[in-house]
Design a protein around this motif. Structure first.
Motif, PDB file in Angstrom:
ATOM      1  N   ILE A  71      20.741  -0.476 -14.191  1.00  0.00           N
ATOM      2  CA  ILE A  71      21.888  -1.197 -14.751  1.00  0.00           C
ATOM      3  C   ILE A  71      21.379  -2.095 -15.870  1.00  0.00           C
ATOM      4  O   ILE A  71      20.602  -3.011 -15.631  1.00  0.00           O
ATOM      5  N   PRO A  72      21.777  -1.835 -17.113  1.00  0.00           N
ATOM      6  CA  PRO A  72      21.345  -2.700 -18.223  1.00  0.00           C
ATOM      7  C   PRO A  72      21.813  -4.139 -18.024  1.00  0.00           C
ATOM      8  O   PRO A  72      22.804  -4.415 -17.342  1.00  0.00           O
ATOM      9  N   ASP A  73      21.071  -5.073 -18.652  1.00  0.00           N
ATOM     10  CA  ASP A  73      21.422  -6.494 -18.558  1.00  0.00           C
ATOM     11  C   ASP A  73      22.853  -6.728 -19.021  1.00  0.00           C
ATOM     12  O   ASP A  73      23.275  -6.232 -20.066  1.00  0.00           O
ATOM     13  N   GLY A  74      23.588  -7.498 -18.261  1.00  0.00           N
ATOM     14  CA  GLY A  74      24.959  -7.839 -18.608  1.00  0.00           C
ATOM     15  C   GLY A  74      25.978  -6.825 -18.123  1.00  0.00           C
ATOM     16  O   GLY A  74      27.162  -7.107 -18.082  1.00  0.00           O
ATOM     17  N   TRP A  75      25.529  -5.611 -17.798  1.00  0.00           N
ATOM     18  CA  TRP A  75      26.431  -4.584 -17.290  1.00  0.00           C
ATOM     19  C   TRP A  75      26.628  -4.781 -15.787  1.00  0.00           C
ATOM     20  O   TRP A  75      25.864  -5.484 -15.113  1.00  0.00           O
ATOM     21  N   SER A  76      27.624  -4.102 -15.240  1.00  0.00           N
ATOM     22  CA  SER A  76      27.831  -4.082 -13.796  1.00  0.00           C
ATOM     23  C   SER A  76      28.390  -2.722 -13.404  1.00  0.00           C
ATOM     24  O   SER A  76      28.855  -1.962 -14.244  1.00  0.00           O
ATOM     25  N   ILE A  77      28.284  -2.424 -12.124  1.00  0.00           N
ATOM     26  CA  ILE A  77      28.833  -1.163 -11.614  1.00  0.00           C
ATOM     27  C   ILE A  77      30.279  -1.392 -11.213  1.00  0.00           C
ATOM     28  O   ILE A  77      30.588  -2.291 -10.440  1.00  0.00           O
ATOM     29  N   TYR A  93      27.130  -3.387   0.432  1.00  0.00           N
ATOM     30  CA  TYR A  93      26.899  -3.202  -0.998  1.00  0.00           C
ATOM     31  C   TYR A  93      27.796  -4.145  -1.780  1.00  0.00           C
ATOM     32  O   TYR A  93      28.968  -4.305  -1.484  1.00  0.00           O
ATOM     33  N   ASN A  94      27.224  -4.792  -2.739  1.00  0.00           N
ATOM     34  CA  ASN A  94      27.983  -5.723  -3.577  1.00  0.00           C
ATOM     35  C   ASN A  94      27.483  -5.574  -5.020  1.00  0.00           C
ATOM     36  O   ASN A  94      26.299  -5.744  -5.284  1.00  0.00           O
ATOM     37  N   THR A  95      28.410  -5.295  -5.942  1.00  0.00           N
ATOM     38  CA  THR A  95      27.994  -5.060  -7.339  1.00  0.00           C
ATOM     39  C   THR A  95      27.498  -6.333  -8.006  1.00  0.00           C
ATOM     40  O   THR A  95      26.805  -6.281  -9.015  1.00  0.00           O
ATOM     41  N   ASP A 123      30.817  -1.046 -15.985  1.00  0.00           N
ATOM     42  CA  ASP A 123      31.615  -1.960 -16.797  1.00  0.00           C
ATOM     43  C   ASP A 123      30.690  -2.559 -17.846  1.00  0.00           C
ATOM     44  O   ASP A 123      29.638  -3.128 -17.518  1.00  0.00           O
ATOM     45  N   VAL A 124      31.093  -2.418 -19.113  1.00  0.00           N
ATOM     46  CA  VAL A 124      30.273  -2.883 -20.232  1.00  0.00           C
ATOM     47  C   VAL A 124      30.999  -4.043 -20.921  1.00  0.00           C
ATOM     48  O   VAL A 124      32.171  -3.918 -21.275  1.00  0.00           O
ATOM     49  N   PRO A 125      30.314  -5.163 -21.144  1.00  0.00           N
ATOM     50  CA  PRO A 125      30.975  -6.300 -21.802  1.00  0.00           C
ATOM     51  C   PRO A 125      31.464  -5.945 -23.208  1.00  0.00           C
ATOM     52  O   PRO A 125      30.927  -5.053 -23.868  1.00  0.00           O
ATOM     53  N   ALA A 126      32.464  -6.656 -23.666  1.00  0.00           N
ATOM     54  CA  ALA A 126      33.019  -6.431 -25.007  1.00  0.00           C
ATOM     55  C   ALA A 126      31.977  -6.715 -26.077  1.00  0.00           C
ATOM     56  O   ALA A 126      31.157  -7.628 -25.948  1.00  0.00           O
ATOM     57  N   GLY A 127      31.984  -5.904 -27.108  1.00  0.00           N
ATOM     58  CA  GLY A 127      31.124  -6.145 -28.267  1.00  0.00           C
ATOM     59  C   GLY A 127      29.696  -5.695 -28.135  1.00  0.00           C
ATOM     60  O   GLY A 127      28.904  -5.866 -29.067  1.00  0.00           O
ATOM     61  N   VAL A 128      29.328  -5.085 -27.017  1.00  0.00           N
ATOM     62  CA  VAL A 128      27.934  -4.663 -26.804  1.00  0.00           C
ATOM     63  C   VAL A 128      27.668  -3.372 -27.571  1.00  0.00           C
ATOM     64  O   VAL A 128      28.447  -2.425 -27.517  1.00  0.00           O
ATOM     65  N   THR A 129      26.552  -3.349 -28.317  1.00  0.00           N
ATOM     66  CA  THR A 129      26.125  -2.130 -29.003  1.00  0.00           C
ATOM     67  C   THR A 129      24.648  -1.890 -28.720  1.00  0.00           C
ATOM     68  O   THR A 129      23.918  -2.799 -28.314  1.00  0.00           O
ATOM     69  N   GLY A 130      24.195  -0.658 -28.940  1.00  0.00           N
ATOM     70  CA  GLY A 130      22.790  -0.313 -28.738  1.00  0.00           C
ATOM     71  C   GLY A 130      22.651   1.000 -27.998  1.00  0.00           C
ATOM     72  O   GLY A 130      23.642   1.657 -27.647  1.00  0.00           O
ATOM     73  N   SER A 131      21.413   1.391 -27.748  1.00  0.00           N
ATOM     74  CA  SER A 131      21.118   2.598 -26.970  1.00  0.00           C
ATOM     75  C   SER A 131      20.588   2.176 -25.607  1.00  0.00           C
ATOM     76  O   SER A 131      19.672   1.351 -25.515  1.00  0.00           O
ATOM     77  N   PHE A 132      21.124   2.766 -24.553  1.00  0.00           N
ATOM     78  CA  PHE A 132      20.831   2.338 -23.186  1.00  0.00           C
ATOM     79  C   PHE A 132      20.420   3.543 -22.345  1.00  0.00           C
ATOM     80  O   PHE A 132      21.084   4.584 -22.362  1.00  0.00           O
ATOM     81  N   ASN A 133      19.318   3.374 -21.586  1.00  0.00           N
ATOM     82  CA  ASN A 133      18.827   4.428 -20.713  1.00  0.00           C
ATOM     83  C   ASN A 133      19.525   4.272 -19.361  1.00  0.00           C
ATOM     84  O   ASN A 133      19.292   3.298 -18.632  1.00  0.00           O
ATOM     85  N   LEU A 134      20.397   5.228 -19.040  1.00  0.00           N
ATOM     86  CA  LEU A 134      21.188   5.148 -17.809  1.00  0.00           C
ATOM     87  C   LEU A 134      20.756   6.251 -16.848  1.00  0.00           C
ATOM     88  O   LEU A 134      20.347   7.326 -17.270  1.00  0.00           O
ATOM     89  N   GLY A 135      20.902   5.969 -15.573  1.00  0.00           N
ATOM     90  CA  GLY A 135      20.559   6.981 -14.580  1.00  0.00           C
ATOM     91  C   GLY A 135      20.007   6.352 -13.318  1.00  0.00           C
ATOM     92  O   GLY A 135      20.379   5.231 -12.953  1.00  0.00           O
ATOM     93  N   VAL A 136      19.084   7.070 -12.666  1.00  0.00           N
ATOM     94  CA  VAL A 136      18.574   6.635 -11.366  1.00  0.00           C
ATOM     95  C   VAL A 136      17.061   6.799 -11.334  1.00  0.00           C
ATOM     96  O   VAL A 136      16.471   7.586 -12.081  1.00  0.00           O
ATOM     97  N   THR A 137      16.437   6.042 -10.445  1.00  0.00           N
ATOM     98  CA  THR A 137      15.021   6.214 -10.143  1.00  0.00           C
ATOM     99  C   THR A 137      14.863   6.372  -8.628  1.00  0.00           C
ATOM    100  O   THR A 137      15.790   6.107  -7.855  1.00  0.00           O
TER     101      THR A 137
END
Length: 369
Positions: A71-77, A93-95, A123-137
């Motif tokens: 989960i990238p910084d500032g994002w949530s599930i 479980y709590n997001t 859920d992505v905050p408003a105004g966020v831009t960039g490339s993000f590595n998403l997935g699982v480990t």
């Protein structure tokens, strides 16, 4: 730095591993991938959602899974869901706090056969831009064998995919000038459907065509923009008043030969423009013998000395010779009174008549009654 939240095998499944024993790692050719719903999305002025799905390259039968979600910084599930029936222990479980989420696939045989393993909605905050590595480990999948043996299908595996959130990329769809050409507005549209407008930051003007007597001149306006997608625009208007003709005084006069003359003009703004007035009768100067067009005032009938070509008041052989030279295109000047027979034309007959008159022939000078 990315935060990691864990998804764990349900406690029942862990207990079965202890009680029944794990039969070992299953050798298979299945591969795993994270598939974004959209690999590239445009930034949003509001909170937006990004969805990815963990997939297997072919259908596999699984009972439970263990993994850690990136989960990238500032994002949530927002939501984690599996295909069809998935049990999630909401109490564990709590997001917000990142506690483990426990997932169990349920079917009559104890396994779920599928290629879509898990869908994660961020859920992505408003105004966020960039490339993000998403997935699982640390991905581990388990399947139930013979109704009671739990077999782990994978060692701890990392499966990720890059998702890019970019600024809108507008393409200009049109330009609109205001009434006095002091401002231009560009309209643009992004591939995502969002529209935008941009106003010119500056407009310059330059007269690009001079006016003539009859046609207006032109002004070209140039509008520039700070937005990269809006191109410099030009607009040309025919808004410089025509000059009108500047005739002034007549440049010359034409003697029409019928007692009238015509005044001719050349335009002071364009010498290619000329005009002529309607013919008017001759008028003469104070001396009374010459018109402005150069025509001489004819003598009254009782004052005309017919045959007097040189105007000296006498009829001589010089008058006949002068008429012959005139008719021979010599550079000589004769008076209208050279018309010895008074028929309105100066011909060789006039010269012959003068000679006859001087030779005492029985002839008369002037018009015949």
């Amino acid at each position: 730095m990315n935060k990691i939240k864990k998804l764990g095998i349900v406690l029942v499944a862990l207990a079965m591993c202890v009680m029944l024993g794990v039969t070992g790692w299953a050798a298979n050719s299945v591969s795993y991938s994270v598939v974004p719903e959209q690999a590239t999305v445009c930034v949003s002025e509001d909170m937006q959602r990004v969805t990815v799905t963990l997939k297997a390259s072919e259908e596999i039968a699984i009972t439970s899974m263990y993994l850690e979600v990136i989960i990238p910084d500032g994002w949530s599930i927002n939501t984690v869901m599996g295909s069809e029936t998935v049990l999630i222990d909401e109490n564990n479980y709590n997001t917000d706090t990142g506690k483990d989420l426990i997932v169990w696939y349920e079917s009559e045989a104890g396994n779920k056969t599928t290629t879509d393993l898990l869908t994660i909605i961020y859920d992505v905050p408003a105004g966020v831009t960039g490339s993000f590595n998403l997935g699982v480990t640390d991905l581990e999948l388990a399947t139930m064998k013979d109704g009671y043996n739990l077999e782990v299908l994978t060692e701890k595996t990392e499966v990720t995919e890059m998702v890019t959130i970019k600024d809108h990329e507008y393409t200009a769809t049109g330009y609109t000038w205001n009434a006095d050409n002091t401002e231009c507005t560009a309209s643009g549209k992004c591939a995502c459907g969002k529209t935008a407008t941009a106003k010119s930051t500056g407009v310059t003007s330059e007269q690009t065509k001079d006016p003539t007597c009859e046609d207006k001149g032109e002004t070209t306006y140039t509008a520039t923009f700070t937005e990269a997608w809006a191109e410099t625009q030009t607009e040309t208007e025919a808004n410089v008043a025509a000059l009108d003709h500047a005739w002034g005084e007549p440049s010359n006069y034409t003697d029409n030969g019928d007692g009238t003359h015509t005044a001719n003009y050349v335009c002071g703004n364009d010498k290619n423009h000329t005009k002529s007035d309607a013919p008017v009768e001759h008028t003469y100067n104070q001396e009374g013998d010459k018109c402005v067009c150069g025509a001489e005032k004819p003598a009254a009938d009782d004052e005309i000395i017919y045959g007097d070509a040189d105007g000296d008041g006498d009829i001589t052989i010089k008058d006949a010779a002068l008429i012959q030279q005139y008719l021979g295109d010599y550079d000589v000047t004769i008076k209208d009174s050279a018309d010895a027979d008074g028929d309105g034309d100066i011909t060789i007959k006039d010269a012959a008549l003068i000679q006859q008159y001087l030779g005492d022939y029985d002839v008369t000078l002037g018009p015949k009654d």
